[in-house]
Design an enzyme around this catalytic site. Structure first.
Site, mmCIF file in Angstrom:
data_model
loop_
_atom_site.group_PDB
_atom_site.id
_atom_site.type_symbol
_atom_site.label_atom_id
_atom_site.label_comp_id
_atom_site.label_asym_id
_atom_site.label_seq_id
_atom_site.Cartn_x
_atom_site.Cartn_y
_atom_site.Cartn_z
ATOM 1 N N LYS A 14 0.836 -1.203 0.000
ATOM 2 C CA LYS A 14 0.000 0.000 0.000
ATOM 3 C C LYS A 14 0.873 1.255 0.000
ATOM 4 O O LYS A 14 2.093 1.175 0.240
ATOM 5 C CB LYS A 14 -0.926 -0.059 1.223
ATOM 6 C CG LYS A 14 -1.888 -1.260 1.188
ATOM 7 C CD LYS A 14 -2.767 -1.333 2.443
ATOM 8 C CE LYS A 14 -3.762 -2.477 2.361
ATOM 9 N NZ LYS A 14 -4.615 -2.567 3.582
ATOM 10 N N TYR A 54 -12.159 -4.520 -3.427
ATOM 11 C CA TYR A 54 -12.729 -4.895 -2.124
ATOM 12 C C TYR A 54 -14.111 -5.520 -2.243
ATOM 13 O O TYR A 54 -14.557 -6.201 -1.322
ATOM 14 C CB TYR A 54 -12.737 -3.695 -1.169
ATOM 15 C CG TYR A 54 -11.360 -3.462 -0.568
ATOM 16 C CD1 TYR A 54 -10.840 -4.311 0.407
ATOM 17 C CD2 TYR A 54 -10.548 -2.411 -1.005
ATOM 18 C CE1 TYR A 54 -9.576 -4.131 0.936
ATOM 19 C CE2 TYR A 54 -9.277 -2.219 -0.473
ATOM 20 C CZ TYR A 54 -8.800 -3.091 0.499
ATOM 21 O OH TYR A 54 -7.541 -2.903 1.016
ATOM 22 N N ARG A 119 -0.492 -14.421 4.731
ATOM 23 C CA ARG A 119 -1.276 -13.822 5.823
ATOM 24 C C ARG A 119 -0.551 -14.008 7.162
ATOM 25 O O ARG A 119 -0.518 -13.106 7.988
ATOM 26 C CB ARG A 119 -2.664 -14.481 5.929
ATOM 27 C CG ARG A 119 -3.546 -14.281 4.724
ATOM 28 C CD ARG A 119 -4.207 -12.945 4.686
ATOM 29 N NE ARG A 119 -5.304 -12.793 5.627
ATOM 30 C CZ ARG A 119 -6.214 -11.820 5.534
ATOM 31 N NH1 ARG A 119 -6.157 -10.939 4.545
ATOM 32 N NH2 ARG A 119 -7.167 -11.710 6.415
ATOM 33 N N THR A 125 -4.805 -7.797 10.707
ATOM 34 C CA THR A 125 -5.222 -6.563 10.012
ATOM 35 C C THR A 125 -4.933 -5.304 10.825
ATOM 36 O O THR A 125 -4.473 -4.298 10.288
ATOM 37 C CB THR A 125 -6.737 -6.643 9.710
ATOM 38 O OG1 THR A 125 -6.995 -7.843 8.991
ATOM 39 C CG2 THR A 125 -7.193 -5.455 8.889
ATOM 40 N N ARG A 136 3.579 -6.497 9.967
ATOM 41 C CA ARG A 136 2.831 -5.412 10.617
ATOM 42 C C ARG A 136 3.252 -5.252 12.081
ATOM 43 O O ARG A 136 3.358 -4.137 12.580
ATOM 44 C CB ARG A 136 1.329 -5.675 10.510
ATOM 45 C CG ARG A 136 0.797 -5.475 9.091
ATOM 46 C CD ARG A 136 -0.616 -5.982 8.994
ATOM 47 N NE ARG A 136 -1.242 -5.729 7.709
ATOM 48 C CZ ARG A 136 -2.224 -6.474 7.209
ATOM 49 N NH1 ARG A 136 -2.685 -7.514 7.895
ATOM 50 N NH2 ARG A 136 -2.756 -6.188 6.045
ATOM 51 N N ASN A 156 -1.871 -0.206 7.308
ATOM 52 C CA ASN A 156 -1.277 -1.491 7.684
ATOM 53 C C ASN A 156 -0.348 -2.057 6.606
ATOM 54 O O ASN A 156 -0.111 -3.254 6.547
ATOM 55 C CB ASN A 156 -2.368 -2.482 8.108
ATOM 56 C CG ASN A 156 -3.386 -2.746 7.011
ATOM 57 O OD1 ASN A 156 -3.206 -2.327 5.876
ATOM 58 N ND2 ASN A 156 -4.453 -3.450 7.344
ATOM 59 N N HIS A 159 -1.830 -5.472 1.588
ATOM 60 C CA HIS A 159 -3.005 -6.317 1.415
ATOM 61 C C HIS A 159 -2.547 -7.706 1.006
ATOM 62 O O HIS A 159 -1.677 -7.828 0.142
ATOM 63 C CB HIS A 159 -3.945 -5.775 0.331
ATOM 64 C CG HIS A 159 -4.945 -6.808 -0.099
ATOM 65 N ND1 HIS A 159 -6.082 -7.075 0.632
ATOM 66 C CD2 HIS A 159 -4.936 -7.693 -1.122
ATOM 67 C CE1 HIS A 159 -6.733 -8.080 0.060
ATOM 68 N NE2 HIS A 159 -6.058 -8.473 -1.011
ATOM 69 N N GLU A 170 -8.996 -11.884 -7.141
ATOM 70 C CA GLU A 170 -8.170 -10.670 -7.096
ATOM 71 C C GLU A 170 -7.072 -10.656 -8.163
ATOM 72 O O GLU A 170 -6.754 -9.605 -8.717
ATOM 73 C CB GLU A 170 -7.534 -10.529 -5.701
ATOM 74 C CG GLU A 170 -8.567 -10.195 -4.633
ATOM 75 C CD GLU A 170 -7.972 -10.139 -3.231
ATOM 76 O OE1 GLU A 170 -8.703 -9.743 -2.305
ATOM 77 O OE2 GLU A 170 -6.789 -10.489 -3.045
HETATM 78 P P1 GDP Z 1 -7.686 -7.750 5.591
HETATM 79 O O1 GDP Z 1 -8.056 -8.845 4.639
HETATM 80 O O2 GDP Z 1 -6.744 -8.195 6.662
HETATM 81 O O3 GDP Z 1 -7.230 -6.484 4.910
HETATM 82 O O4 GDP Z 1 -9.015 -7.356 6.358
HETATM 83 P P2 GDP Z 1 -10.537 -7.237 5.843
HETATM 84 O O5 GDP Z 1 -10.672 -7.769 4.460
HETATM 85 O O6 GDP Z 1 -11.405 -7.779 6.900
HETATM 86 O O7 GDP Z 1 -10.744 -5.663 5.844
HETATM 87 C C1 GDP Z 1 -10.287 -4.866 4.800
HETATM 88 C C2 GDP Z 1 -10.003 -3.486 5.335
HETATM 89 O O8 GDP Z 1 -11.148 -2.973 6.024
HETATM 90 C C3 GDP Z 1 -8.874 -3.409 6.364
HETATM 91 O O9 GDP Z 1 -7.607 -3.322 5.758
HETATM 92 C C4 GDP Z 1 -9.253 -2.154 7.130
HETATM 93 O O10 GDP Z 1 -8.844 -1.004 6.424
HETATM 94 C C5 GDP Z 1 -10.769 -2.187 7.130
HETATM 95 N N1 GDP Z 1 -11.287 -2.770 8.360
HETATM 96 C C6 GDP Z 1 -11.517 -4.084 8.609
HETATM 97 N N2 GDP Z 1 -11.983 -4.287 9.844
HETATM 98 C C7 GDP Z 1 -12.058 -3.049 10.416
HETATM 99 C C8 GDP Z 1 -12.483 -2.578 11.722
HETATM 100 O O11 GDP Z 1 -12.853 -3.340 12.620
HETATM 101 N N3 GDP Z 1 -12.415 -1.227 11.941
HETATM 102 C C9 GDP Z 1 -11.989 -0.358 10.982
HETATM 103 N N4 GDP Z 1 -11.951 0.942 11.271
HETATM 104 N N5 GDP Z 1 -11.603 -0.761 9.748
HETATM 105 C C10 GDP Z 1 -11.630 -2.084 9.465
HETATM 106 MG MG MG Z 2 -9.564 -9.087 3.272
#
Ligand code: GDP
Ligand code: MG
Length: 201
Positions: A14, A54, A119, A125, A136, A156, A159, A170
């Site tokens: 990112k 997304y 991962r 995350t 991270r 973070n 991705h 993706e």
């Molecule tokens: P990833 O696969 O680890 O990136 O996580 P997800 O697919 O669940 O979420 C995608 C993105 O959504 C993350 O990179 C965060 O920017 C955002 N996000 C996910 N969960 C949360 C949360 O509980 N709070 C907030 N503020 N943002 C979140």
């Molecule tokens: Mg995800």
């Protein structure tokens, strides 16, 4: 069925990873694990590309909204809305701003359990809770409290596809087939071949 060592995952470095001069460090961590880079490009994403990325999984809006509401409640906090879709709309708006702020590096990594292992070494995350030793955990101080206070996406660095199904959606979202390279590296013999081969004369 394709051999399990051919599993592929999508990784995006990112804008903060590029700005913090961490691309070499991050790439070397996936490389030293034993994964093979089969696609790489630098792009400044459009908001449409990010929204598309997304929402490839039609359930993403609902699932991420529900997960976020639960995470507020688990922390004893009141979520900004009880409507998962309203929560995700806000997350998506902030993600579009974050991910289009500058160049990103999009990559495809190949190897046994590529999705799961990327991962694992990337870490959770929310950087604040990411395990020590993960990317991270080692390089980011951000948290949801910080990002929510300032109404921005959590920074973070990376991705990584969440599942093999997600990776399979993706990868074509970001790469033409012709941009991915099928090739061999010699260490694969030692990692994956049934026999170790002709090591001794
Ligand atoms: P990833 O696969 O680890 O990136 O996580 P997800 O697919 O669940 O979420 C995608 C993105 O959504 C993350 O990179 C965060 O920017 C955002 N996000 C996910 N969960 C949360 C949360 O509980 N709070 C907030 N503020 N943002 C979140
Ligand atoms: Mg995800």
């Amino acid at each position: 069925m394709e051999h399990p060592s051919k599993e592929r995952t999508l990784v995006i470095l990112k804008p903060d990873a590029i700005q913090r001069s961490l691309m070499g460090e991050i790439i070397s961590r996936y490389e030293r694990l034993g994964l093979k880079l089969v696609g790489l490009k630098m792009v400044v994403p459009t908001a449409e590309q990010i929204e598309g990325h997304y929402t490839l999984d039609p359930n993403w809006r609902r699932v991420t909204g529900e997960k976020t509401i639960k995470s507020y409640k688990d922390r004893g906090l009141t979520p900004p809305s009880e409507d998962p879709l309203e929560i995700t709309a806000k997350i998506l708006k902030n993600l579009k701003k974050y991910m289009t702020a500058g160049p990103v590096i999009v990559m495809v990594w190949e190897g046994a359990h590529a999705v799961e292992l990327v991962r694992k070494i990337t870490g959770g995350t929310e950087p604040r809770g990411a395990a020590v030793g993960t990317i991270r955990g080692d390089f980011v101080v951000d948290s949801y409290i910080m990002s929510d206070t300032d109404d921005r996406a959590v920074r973070n660095l990376i991705h990584g596809s969440g599942s093999v199904e997600e990776a399979n959606m993706e990868i074509p979202h970001w790469f033409e087939k012709s941009e991915l390279v099928d090739y061999k590296v010699s260490r694969e013999d030692v990692m994956y071949n049934k026999e170790l081969g002709d090591i001794l004369p």
